[in-house]
Design an enzyme around this catalytic site. Structure first.
Site, PDB file in Angstrom:
ATOM      1  N   TYR A 194     -53.637  43.465-146.598  1.00 52.00           N
ATOM      2  CA  TYR A 194     -54.030  43.064-145.109  1.00 52.00           C
ATOM      3  C   TYR A 194     -53.551  44.318-144.286  1.00 52.00           C
ATOM      4  O   TYR A 194     -54.040  44.657-143.224  1.00 52.00           O
ATOM      5  CB  TYR A 194     -53.064  41.941-144.714  1.00 52.00           C
ATOM      6  N   LYS A 208     -51.643  42.379-135.990  1.00 50.61           N
ATOM      7  CA  LYS A 208     -51.421  40.759-135.682  1.00 50.61           C
ATOM      8  C   LYS A 208     -49.929  40.527-135.277  1.00 50.61           C
ATOM      9  O   LYS A 208     -49.477  39.771-134.437  1.00 50.61           O
ATOM     10  CB  LYS A 208     -51.545  39.944-137.228  1.00 50.61           C
TER      11      LYS A 208
END
Ligand SMILES: NC(=O)c1ccc[n+]([C@@H]2O[C@H](COP(=O)([O-])OP(=O)(O)OC[C@H]3O[C@@H](n4cnc5c(N)ncnc54)[C@H](O)[C@@H]3O)[C@@H](O)[C@H]2O)c1
Length: 255
Positions: free
Chosen positions: A155, A162
């Site tokens: 990720y 995020k």
């Protein structure tokens, strides 16, 4: 219907497999009037077809890396509505090489781009939406992932984006709370959208979560849609600055 007489802008929707569309369907079911936008005309033709059965407002394309595009988006929206009760934020992007290489190799440009599209866009959209949102108070809802809280393999820079998005949720909530504008995010479990399928080993992770999550399944995008409806509704009037997990409980378990 918990969203009767509310107007909500979804920025943005990429197609029928997108989380934005799952949210749109739930908002519409709950009686909201939807205004929608898309990144560019490549997505626009599909998205317009999806909305044909609904009485929705097409606000046109908007590339969130462009302040001019965002200004024009709200100029067009202001021609159709004079109040906004909700804003849904979905944009996220990272360069493919930054999602498949080791995190230590993240380029300066890849970092800048991921943070700009996936985080700064929320601040830029909120700023332009403010005059419409403050008319009678409103709710802003963004989408995040557990990779913003914990290091999740592959990720990478999107996880950093995020984290910044989640922090921005809290700062925006503090800033806009006095105007009765609530700001929250939904931390969704993996969903098989087109963007997610571009993540290296996405299906491995998808299957793993099914085994480990307390509910022993993955989530359905409609569950994210229904949570967005709740957060936009007056039922959530006391909730702001929160990251609500819709992940079949996965974030709550230890190893
Ligand atoms: N799919 C998942 O498993 C999952 C899980 C948790 C959170 N999310 C989050 O949900 C949101 C929606 O993702 P999705 O999986 O539905 O995929 P998606 O591809 O439908 O959504 C990503 C959106 O970002 C937009 N975008 C990218 N660059 C842009 C730009 N320059 N200007 C304007 N828009 C731009 C795309 O047009 C698209 O609508 C994202 O924030 C994503 O991180 C997804």
């Amino acid at each position: 219907m918990i969203l009767q007489d509310k107007t909500i802008l979804i920025a943005n929707i990429s197609g029928k497999r997108s989380t934005g569309w799952a949210i749109a369907q739930s908002l519409a079911k709950q009686g909201a009037k939807i205004a929608y936008t898309y990144q560019n005309e490549r997505f626009g033709s599909d998205v317009k077809k999806l909305f044909e059965p609904l009485d929705a407002i097409d606000v046109g394309e908007c590339d969130v890396t462009s302040d001019e595009d965002i200004d024009k988006l709200f100029e067009r929206l202001g021609n159709s509505v004079n109040v906004l009760d909700g804003l849904i934020h979905t944009p996220a992007f990272a360069k493919q090489e930054d999602l498949s290489s080791n995190f230590v190799n993240t380029s300066r440009d890849g970092f800048r781009l991921a943070l700009d599209i996936s985080c700064y866009s929320l601040i830029a959209l909120c700023k332009r939406a403010l005059p419409l949102l403050e008319v009678r108070g409103g709710a802003v809802t963004a989408l995040t992932y557990i990779g913003g809280e914990k290091a999740v393999k592959n990720y990478n820079v999107m996880g950093v984006a995020k984290s910044a998005l989640e922090s921005s949720i809290r700062y925006l909530a503090l800033d806009l709370g006095p105007k009765n504008i609530r700001v929250n995010a939904i931390s969704a479990g993996p969903m098989r959208t087109l963007a997610a399928r571009g993540l290296k080993d996405f299906m491995v992770m998808y299957e793993l979560i099914k085994d480990k999550a307390p509910l022993k399944r993955n989530i359905n995008p409609s569950e994210v849609g229904d949570t967005a409806s709740f957060l936009c509704s007056d039922l959530a009037s006391g909730i702001t600055g929160e990251i609500i997990h819709v992940d079949a409980g996965y974030n709550t378990i230890g190893v």
